[in-house]
Structures are given as C-alpha cells and as structure tokens.
Design an enzyme around this catalytic site. Structure first.
Site, PDB file in Angstrom:
ATOM      1  N   ASN A  61      16.936 -11.194  -2.544  1.00 49.04           N
ATOM      2  CA  ASN A  61      16.697 -10.468  -1.635  1.00 49.04           C
ATOM      3  C   ASN A  61      17.865  -9.848  -0.954  1.00 49.04           C
ATOM      4  OD1 ASN A  61      16.990 -12.970  -0.804  1.00 49.04           O
ATOM      5  ND2 ASN A  61      15.746 -12.723   1.064  1.00 49.04           N
ATOM      6  N   GLU A  63      18.805  -7.836   2.313  1.00 46.24           N
ATOM      7  CA  GLU A  63      18.356  -7.684   3.630  1.00 46.24           C
ATOM      8  C   GLU A  63      19.320  -6.537   4.218  1.00 46.24           C
ATOM      9  OE1 GLU A  63      17.465 -10.839   5.895  1.00 46.24           O
ATOM     10  OE2 GLU A  63      15.986 -11.576   4.619  1.00 46.24           O
ATOM     11  N   CYS A  72      12.829  -7.051  -1.688  1.00 47.39           N
ATOM     12  CA  CYS A  72      12.738  -8.568  -2.021  1.00 47.39           C
ATOM     13  C   CYS A  72      13.501  -8.828  -3.642  1.00 47.39           C
ATOM     14  CB  CYS A  72      11.139  -8.737  -2.110  1.00 47.39           C
ATOM     15  SG  CYS A  72      10.249  -8.621  -0.903  1.00 47.39           S
ATOM     16  N   GLU A  74      12.431 -10.254  -6.149  1.00 46.65           N
ATOM     17  CA  GLU A  74      11.306  -9.553  -7.283  1.00 46.65           C
ATOM     18  C   GLU A  74      11.787  -8.200  -7.609  1.00 46.65           C
ATOM     19  OE1 GLU A  74      10.317 -11.124  -4.442  1.00 46.65           O
ATOM     20  OE2 GLU A  74       8.891 -12.693  -5.027  1.00 46.65           O
ATOM     21  N   CYS A 111       5.214 -11.249  -2.403  1.00 44.20           N
ATOM     22  CA  CYS A 111       4.281 -10.387  -1.514  1.00 44.20           C
ATOM     23  C   CYS A 111       3.431  -9.221  -2.101  1.00 44.20           C
ATOM     24  CB  CYS A 111       5.540  -9.782  -0.513  1.00 44.20           C
ATOM     25  SG  CYS A 111       6.387  -8.329  -1.225  1.00 44.20           S
ATOM     26  N   CYS A 114       5.554  -6.344  -4.071  1.00 41.08           N
ATOM     27  CA  CYS A 114       6.076  -6.875  -5.140  1.00 41.08           C
ATOM     28  C   CYS A 114       5.226  -7.142  -6.205  1.00 41.08           C
ATOM     29  CB  CYS A 114       6.864  -8.244  -5.002  1.00 41.08           C
ATOM     30  SG  CYS A 114       8.519  -8.164  -4.144  1.00 41.08           S
TER      31      CYS A 114
HETATM   32  N1  THU Z   1      11.090 -12.039   0.305  1.00 43.89           N
HETATM   33  C1  THU Z   1      11.418 -12.068  -1.191  1.00 43.89           C
HETATM   34  O1  THU Z   1      12.316 -11.446  -1.608  1.00 43.89           O
HETATM   35  N2  THU Z   1      10.510 -12.376  -2.074  1.00 43.89           N
HETATM   36  C2  THU Z   1       9.392 -12.826  -1.651  1.00 43.89           C
HETATM   37  O2  THU Z   1       8.304 -12.992  -2.413  1.00 43.89           O
HETATM   38  C3  THU Z   1       8.896 -13.184  -0.208  1.00 43.89           C
HETATM   39  C4  THU Z   1       9.870 -12.553   0.788  1.00 43.89           C
HETATM   40  C5  THU Z   1      12.474 -11.816   1.011  1.00 43.89           C
HETATM   41  C6  THU Z   1      12.256 -10.668   2.053  1.00 43.89           C
HETATM   42  C7  THU Z   1      12.799 -10.969   3.194  1.00 43.89           C
HETATM   43  O3  THU Z   1      14.321 -10.701   2.771  1.00 43.89           O
HETATM   44  C8  THU Z   1      12.976 -12.289   3.221  1.00 43.89           C
HETATM   45  O4  THU Z   1      12.477 -12.765   2.040  1.00 43.89           O
HETATM   46  C9  THU Z   1      11.900 -12.764   4.528  1.00 43.89           C
HETATM   47  O5  THU Z   1      10.772 -12.218   4.288  1.00 43.89           O
END
Ligand code: THU
Length: 161
Positions: A61, A63, A72, A74, A111, A114
């Site tokens: 991920n 941010e 994310c 994925e 999520c 994704c």
């Molecule tokens: N996140 C992912 O990268 N993949 C997931 O399946 C769930 C959430 C990340 C997004 C954000 O950077 C952090 O996790 C918190 O939500």
C-alpha cells in the site's frame, strides 16, 4: 422469492497444507509488507501475484497526506503486472497484512475497490484468479475465483459493451 449466493472457501489451519506455489507466494507477501508506505495508518499490506510465465509481482500500500490519493497493495500489484506483463494471465494472489508495531501477520480481506479491480483483471483474462488471505479465525483462506468475492458484479456487460 429469496435468492441466495454461496461463497466457497478452502480453509487451511496452517501453511503446510498449502501447495508449494501458495507457500512461496505467502512468504513473499508477508515479507514485502515491510516495504509498505503507510505512515498514516501504520497498517502494512503486502501482495504477491503469480503470473502464467512464473514471474512474481509484488505490491504494497502507498499512502498519501491527501488520504484518498493513496492506493491499496492489491491494486499496486495488479497495475504493475498490467504494465510489466500486459498479456500474462494472473493465476494467484496472496495478501498479507500486519501492523507496523507488531510482526504478527493478521487477517485482512481485499476492500471493495480492490475487488472491483480484481474482477476486471479476471474478466479480461477469462480464467479464474485465485486469492489467498488470512481469514477472521486466523485460518488461511483460498478463494477459487474473484467472482465469489464480488457477487452481483458491475462489469463491461453492465455497460452494454
Ligand atoms: N489496504 C490495503 O492495501 N489492502 C487491503 O486489502 C485493505 C487496506 C490499505 C489501505 C490503507 O493504506 C491501509 O491499508 C489502511 O486502510
């Protein structure tokens, strides 16, 4: 009339009963978590995907101070595969997560956004994309096809294309 959908999950108590490919992908996904750029949530997600040509693509991920601008793990992995190997079928995807302060891998499921991107890739390649993640009971869950994760999906058919 009530209609019901079934979700089939192959649940494993431990890694040893997973295939060698899954074990390898899981190890890579768990390790690559450490490369997450997640200074706001401290929630690290690592993804490893296996392509038909045996290449493995990783994603974490990413941010951003402007929160919605992040992405994310994925989608980072899938979009990387889309540019690096545009014509390769994506066979398997492992998703692992942990909190920055604790090395233990914890349950996570992809999520909604994704899942929408995952179904686009699966529909494009016309073969199932299998997904592995840690379920709520701390078991390893294998889902045979992304469509099981996204019932009533919106796709190109919905657009009348
Ligand atoms: N996140 C992912 O990268 N993949 C997931 O399946 C769930 C959430 C990340 C997004 C954000 O950077 C952090 O996790 C918190 O939500």
């Amino acid at each position: 009339m009530i209609k019901k959908w079934e979700l089939q999950i192959e649940a494993h108590q431990n890694l040893q009963t997973l295939s060698a490919d899954w074990q390898k992908l899981w190890e890579i996904a768990s390790k690559t978590c450490e490369k997450a750029y997640a200074p706001y949530s401290n929630f690290w997600v690592g993804v490893a995907i296996l392509l038909e040509n045996n290449e493995i693509i990783e994603g974490v991920n990413q941010e951003n101070a402007a929160y919605p601008s992040g992405l994310c793990a994925e989608r980072v992995a899938l979009f990387s595969a889309g540019i690096l190997f545009p014509n390769q079928t994506i066979k398997m995807m492992a998703i692992a997560a942990r909190r920055a302060e604790n090395p233990q891998i914890i349950p996570v499921t992809p999520c909604g956004a994704c899942r929408q991107v995952m179904i686009e890739f699966e529909n494009k390649q016309k073969t199932p994309l299998q997904v592995l993640f840690k379920g709520t009971e701390n078991e390893y869950y294998i889902i045979e096809t992304v469509s099981d994760l996204l019932p009533l999906q919106f796709n190109s058919t919905s657009l009348g294309i």
